[in-house]
Design an enzyme around this catalytic site. Structure first.
Site: not given
Lengths: 257, 380
Positions: B126-127, B156, B337, B340-341, B364, B366-367
């Site tokens: 990657t660049e 990266w 979820q 919760g908190g 590696e 993306t989707s």
């Protein structure tokens, strides 16, 4: 040095145990090497590495135990023996196991036999000492340190949190207590090599034993889970009153004094 | 058809699970907080032979299969996403290309120490201006006498701050149609002109080292070119196909960790007089999570199995990566979820799983790139 390890496959007591029809449910239970036997395997490997020789791991059980034996081989043991009693023995006990192991070991010229001090399932701690008795060799249980020089052996054993040093000689049977060592993880090359190491399977016939020779001396009447833990109770009020209430409850409710 | 793992695969699973549980999980919180690469853990991972699983014994490996390797990634990733990512990258991107495409001499020199766990390697593809469009690589390699002189920038790059060797892609010429030829080069990290910095402050997988690489007149011997000089592009596409299986396995590990936390919490948390797991709203979430994890794991195993059988696996590894990583994001999100908190608090760890999982939908391939790979495999 000719070293033997007595190993048991047990269910993992850290997992949830359930009963059905008065038996422990084996479906879904996780099976492991009895943790105390892991110390035994580790110690055997260390003794072999220091003094030379060979480590043979022996178990009495069924085909399923092959996995635990392979794990011991992957840790570094040299050979494994599975004494398969699935077809011959329905209800064995400590006598059964000890009798079979001693028949197997009697002509093996073992210098050192190591087992775990107790199996976490049955928890009797009897098999090791019984095997030593039957072989007529000395034994020391719950050891936390093992030093071997020639034929002389120095052992530290755990006695209810205190320690005792004992000097003795080979041949000897010892049982391992927590603290003896830190069992290694089987390495990847170890796991791959374990495939090629010898794993012999024997039956009672091969040991010239009949079913009657190993018949259990005990009978299991009932298996039950410990009662569910009730919620605790916090006493209130004056300290002196609390003490009075507590002693009263211990007498009348818990009936322990 | 046989869905059961072999004895070796089971033993590997138990060993790695045991190891990760005891040696990685207890420090995962701290590694994330301090963004620290756990060198001491990688030393142990190396000693256990885990860096050599899918490589043959002649190079110091264990001769294990891709399924065993995927199992190891899942178990390490379950304990710590960042450590899992660095482990997966070390094997799939660091060592694998040298194993796939290296000459015997290159393998002895560069691969053996990696497989034995004595060193790590990185893959510099990657660049800043060449991400999904790897064809847009700007780093250049020019042959001068017996040496290639490489100039450019990579970003990266996983593990580069701790690597001994880099595989770097660079444009080395033009083909007859005027298109860039991309080649791969083996660059030892002590080569003059190479600057590696690790200043990124990441959202997740913070235990993993991520580095920027600047190459200024970096000279490597001509024989350090990796594989076919004209097929560097094809080679890294193949490398990434393999890498996808491990990223998918990592996603399964993270999702499994989040699911187990959520299941346990839901059985303990009492609201309206009963454990929240007994409310359909929560129970159905958990059912979906468990099902999706199992589906993803099956896809990972299938892609790994195809690779081991030397059958085509490009499409299946893209399926695995796409489904497993998006599943991991959904599962980790639902785990928060359900908490919760409390789930929003770092102390409960489920928020870390979500931050870690997000990277897997990006790194590696993306989707979107996975969907592109799949659609092209379908002939679109």
């Amino acid at each position: 040095m000719n070293i033997y390890v007595l190993l048991k496959r047990t269910f993992d007591t850290e997992e949830k145990i359930t009963l059905s029809n008065g038996k422990i449910n084996e479906d879904g239970a996780e099976f492991i090497i009895n943790p105390y036997d892991e110390y035994a395997v580790e110690e055997a490997i260390q003794v072999r590495d220091a003094h030379g020789g060979e480590v043979t791991v022996v178990t009495v059980g069924n085909e399923e135990a092959e996995k635990q034996l392979r794990t011991a081989l992957a840790m570094g043991a040299d050979k494994a023996v599975l004494i398969n009693i699935e077809d011959d023995v329905e209800n064995g006990d400590q006598y059964t196991t000890a009798k079979i192991l001693s028949e197997y070991l009697k002509d093996k010229d073992a210098d050192l036999i190591i087992g775990g001090n107790v199996a976490i399932d049955g928890g009797s701690g009897q098999v090791g000492p019984r095997v030593a008795e039957l072989l007529d060799i000395p034994y020391i249980t719950t050891i936390t340190k093992l030093t071997i020089e020639g034929q002389n052996v120095s052992v530290v054993r755990d006695v209810e949190g205190d320690s005792e040093t004992i000097e003795t000689q080979l041949p000897l049977l010892v049982t391992a207590q927590q603290g003896l060592n830190e069992p290694r993880y089987p390495s990847l090359p170890g796991i791959m090599k374990a495939k090629k190491k010898p794993l012999d399977e024997l039956e009672l016939d091969d040991l010239d034993l009949e079913e009657d020779d190993v018949e259990a001396k005990t009978k299991t009447i009932e298996i039950f889970l410990p009662p569910k833990k009730e919620a605790g109770r916090v006493l209130q009020g004056d300290l002196a009153d609390q003490v009075k209430e507590l002693t009263g409850l211990l007498r009348t409710e818990a009936k322990v004094i | 058809m046989d869905f059961s793992l072999s004895k070796e695969q089971q033993m590997i699973k138990e060993m790695v699970q045991d190891f990760a549980e005891r040696e990685i999980k207890p420090i995962a919180f701290e590694l994330d907080r301090d963004s620290r690469f756990p060198e001491e853990v990688f030393k142990k991972i190396g000693e256990l032979g885990l860096l050599g699983i899918p490589f043959p014994e002649e190079y110091g490996g264990s001769g294990g299969d891709t399924i065993s390797y995927a199992i190891a990634v899942e178990e390490i990733g379950k304990a710590c996403g960042g450590t899992g990512l660095s482990y997966a990258a070390a094997v799939s991107l660091g060592s694998s290309p040298i194993y796939y495409f290296g000459t015997e001499e290159q393998k002895q020199k560069f691969l053996v120490p990696l497989v034995k766990g004595e060193a790590l390697a990185s893959f510099g593809l990657t660049e800043p201006n060449a991400g999904s469009d790897a064809g847009g690589t700007r780093t250049r390699a020019v042959l001068e006498g017996d040496e290639y002189v490489i100039n450019g920038e990579k970003c990266w790059i996983t593990n580069a701050g701790y690597a001994k060797t880099l595989t770097v892609t660079a444009v080395s010429g033009k083909d007859e149609r005027g298109k860039n030829i991309i080649s791969a080069f083996l660059v030892p990290t002590d080569t003059p002109g190479l600057t590696i910095t690790s200043d990124y402050d990441k959202m997740g997988v913070r235990a993993s080292n991520t580095s920027q690489i600047v190459l200024e007149d970096v000279r490597v011997p001509k024989e350090n070119i990796l594989g076919d000089p004209n097929k560097g592009f094809k080679q890294f596409l193949y490398t990434l196909d393999g890498g996808r299986i491990s990223i998918a396995a990592l996603a399964v590990g993270l999702a499994q960790a989040a699911f187990e936390k959520a299941l346990q919490y839901s059985k303990e948390r009492v609201q309206f007089g009963k454990p929240i797991s007994q409310f359909q709203a929560i129970g159905f979430k958990l059912a979906d999570m468990a099902m999706e994890i199992e589906l993803a794991r099956n896809m990972v195993y299938k892609a790994a199995w195809l690779k081991d059988q030397k059958k085509p696996f490009t499409k299946e590894s893209a399926y695995a990566k796409l489904f497993a990583t998006e599943m991991a994001f959904r599962t980790c999100n639902q785990a928060i979820q359900i908490h919760g908190g409390y789930g929003y608090m770092k102390e409960y760890e489920v928020e870390r799983y979500l931050r870690d999982a997000k990277l897997l939908e990006i790194g590696e391939g993306t989707s979107e790139i996975q969907r592109l790979v799949i659609s092209r495999q379908l002939g679109c």
